[in-house]
Design an enzyme around this catalytic site. Structure first.
Site, PDB file in Angstrom:
ATOM      1  N   GLY A 102      -9.498  32.790  10.953  1.00  0.00           N
ATOM      2  CA  GLY A 102      -8.542  32.242  11.915  1.00  0.00           C
ATOM      3  C   GLY A 102      -9.197  32.085  13.272  1.00  0.00           C
ATOM      4  O   GLY A 102     -10.423  32.072  13.367  1.00  0.00           O
ATOM      5  N   ASN A 103      -8.409  31.962  14.301  1.00  0.00           N
ATOM      6  CA  ASN A 103      -8.961  31.882  15.659  1.00  0.00           C
ATOM      7  C   ASN A 103      -7.954  32.494  16.625  1.00  0.00           C
ATOM      8  O   ASN A 103      -6.875  32.917  16.221  1.00  0.00           O
ATOM      9  CB  ASN A 103      -9.308  30.437  16.018  1.00  0.00           C
ATOM     10  CG  ASN A 103      -8.086  29.551  15.973  1.00  0.00           C
ATOM     11  OD1 ASN A 103      -7.160  29.702  16.754  1.00  0.00           O
ATOM     12  ND2 ASN A 103      -8.057  28.624  15.014  1.00  0.00           N
ATOM     13  N   GLN A 104      -8.357  32.533  17.902  1.00  0.00           N
ATOM     14  CA  GLN A 104      -7.558  33.302  18.871  1.00  0.00           C
ATOM     15  C   GLN A 104      -6.412  32.514  19.513  1.00  0.00           C
ATOM     16  O   GLN A 104      -5.816  32.985  20.480  1.00  0.00           O
ATOM     17  CB  GLN A 104      -8.473  33.797  19.973  1.00  0.00           C
ATOM     18  CG  GLN A 104      -9.428  34.853  19.486  1.00  0.00           C
ATOM     19  CD  GLN A 104     -10.256  35.392  20.641  1.00  0.00           C
ATOM     20  OE1 GLN A 104      -9.786  35.457  21.770  1.00  0.00           O
ATOM     21  NE2 GLN A 104     -11.483  35.764  20.354  1.00  0.00           N
ATOM     22  N   SER A 105      -6.082  31.350  19.007  1.00  0.00           N
ATOM     23  CA  SER A 105      -5.014  30.576  19.631  1.00  0.00           C
ATOM     24  C   SER A 105      -3.679  31.336  19.569  1.00  0.00           C
ATOM     25  O   SER A 105      -3.293  31.849  18.522  1.00  0.00           O
ATOM     26  CB  SER A 105      -4.864  29.232  18.909  1.00  0.00           C
ATOM     27  OG  SER A 105      -3.687  28.592  19.339  1.00  0.00           O
ATOM     28  N   ALA A 123      -4.993  24.742  17.187  1.00  0.00           N
ATOM     29  CA  ALA A 123      -6.420  24.998  16.939  1.00  0.00           C
ATOM     30  C   ALA A 123      -6.584  25.101  15.419  1.00  0.00           C
ATOM     31  O   ALA A 123      -6.440  26.177  14.835  1.00  0.00           O
ATOM     32  CB  ALA A 123      -6.838  26.285  17.625  1.00  0.00           C
TER      33      ALA A 123
END
Ligand code: CTP
Length: 398
Positions: free
Chosen positions: A208-211, A276
């Protein structure tokens, strides 16, 4: 712009209440109809007689009319108002609004509001800067309320710092600007994506990502407050978007985001891709939890679909398409290339080199590049203000 507008003003027990008679005079001069409500504590700072004289209506303080025992109907007031403005709002009332503690008429009216709500906090600087107050303000903003930030200056305590309620003339300016934009998007469908996507590695792990989704949610709220019907497609985030004009669709993966976007894109007038979205997903997610065996682990990744590029290829003449570009180097030229390659009308550049910009925080700093090549660099602002700048830039495209 304020002529004929029905404004509820809710006053709480802060010294800044002395500014409200001026505010009411300005509203009445502009042709607005004003109904004042007060908490009992507010009556220690400004008299109901002054306020009822200026607003030409009896002030509501108690849930019951003392003389007749009759009920003051907060639900009716919620339906009557075009906007509610709570000013000044103490730390105590902010906490009650966040938690729905309806132990006075003012909070019951707030909870019954169907209209846009503005909140102007006012308190001493240490109270204002306390994490409890800041969390409460962030929560109220996340509920879709508009916060009129207090100004920095001399405070009643003798200290100097943030906490001074905004001046009446500036509050009038905020309300006038709001009404001038309010119907700009009425009849339009706006598609917004927000948050990250999660691509499963196994049943318990993902890439995943930090959005946080905050930017996309702020855009959805701003579009709804301008009269649009909004479809908000969100990846996994812990945010709420409680506005009747916002239809929220929750997705997890890039593929789910793709399917939801392609379903709604053909009928959207404006599409803003703030999500994102993962560029890669594990080629073969494990059906069972991957066990460690001491060796290194290699995961094969396959590309996901570039949703924005696909929309750009499908875009019709009367549709507006905007995307984000998150860059760490050669920011402007990379963003310009994305704008052209994906056939966008507007690209919103986020540089990871700008402190306070990008993922997670409540602020952002963007540069807007439109298809005509115009470049506008913005300052570091609250994400709700950035959302307004983005929709203004889209407004100027046509
Ligand atoms: N985007 C998309 N589909 C993807 C990846 C990104 O629609 N699979 C959209 C994002 O929502 C954003 C824009 O494309 O509006 C740009 O995303 P960004 O990550 O900055 O760029 P990429 O196109 O993915 O290129 P790169 O990661 O190589 O910079």
């Amino acid at each position: 712009m304020l002529k004929g507008k029905k404004v509820v003003i809710g006053i709480t027990g802060s010294i800044a209440a002395y500014k409200i008679p001026f505010l009411i005079r300005l509203l009445i001069k502009e042709g607005a109809e004003v109904q004042v409500i007060m908490t009992p504590a507010a009556t220690d700072f400004v008299t109901p007689l002054t306020l009822s004289t200026l607003s030409c209506k009896p002030v509501i303080i108690d849930p019951y009319k003392q003389s007749s025992g009759e009920w003051n109907n907060h639900v009716e007031l919620g339906l009557w108002a075009d906007i509610m403005l709570f000013a000044p709002v103490t730390a105590n009332t902010l906490g009650k609004m966040v938690n729905g503690i309806a132990d006075n008429f003012l909070v019951t009216a707030y909870l019954s509001a169907r209209c846009p709500v503005f909140i102007a906090p006012a308190m001493d600087m240490d109270m204002y800067e306390h994490p409890s107050t800041q969390n409460n303000i962030a929560s109220l903003r996340s509920f879709g309320n508009m916060i009129i930030e207090p100004q920095v200056g001399e405070l009643a305590s003798g200290l100097s710092g943030p906490g001074r309620m905004e001046d009446p003339a500036s509050i009038i300016h905020v309300l006038t600007t709001f009404f001038s934009k309010q119907n700009r998007l009425s009849g339009k469908k706006v598609l917004v994506t927000a948050g990250p996507t999660h691509e499963a590695l196994d049943p318990v792990r993902f890439i995943g990502n930090q959005s946080s989704g905050k930017m996309g949610f702020a855009i959805a709220r701003e579009a709804a407050s301008r009269g649009a019907s909004v479809v908000l497609i969100s990846g996994p985030v812990s945010l709420s978007a409680e506005m009747t004009a916002i239809e929220r669709i929750n997705v997890t993966t890039a593929q789910e985001m793709y399917e939801a976007c392609l379903k709604h894109f053909p009928s959207a007038d404006i599409t803003i891709m703030a999500a994102a979205i993962a560029d890669y997903r594990p080629a073969r997610p494990s059906g069972t939890k991957i066990k460690k065996n001491g060796d290194s682990l290699t995961v094969e990744l396959h590309p996901t679909k570039d949703i924005l590029a696909e929309m750009g290829a499908l875009k019709r003449k009367n549709q507006v398409l905007a995307g984000f570009a998150l860059e760490t180097e050669n920011e402007l030229s990379n963003a310009r290339q994305k704008l052209i390659k994906k056939n966008l009308d507007l690209i919103i550049l986020n540089s990871m080199n700008d402190p306070g910009a990008g993922f997670n925080g409540d602020t952002n700093k963007i540069t807007l590049i439109n298809k005509a090549g115009n470049v506008v660099a913005g300052a570091l602002k609250d994400k709700s203000e950035v959302a307004s700048d983005i929709l203004n830039a889209i407004d100027e495209l046509s």
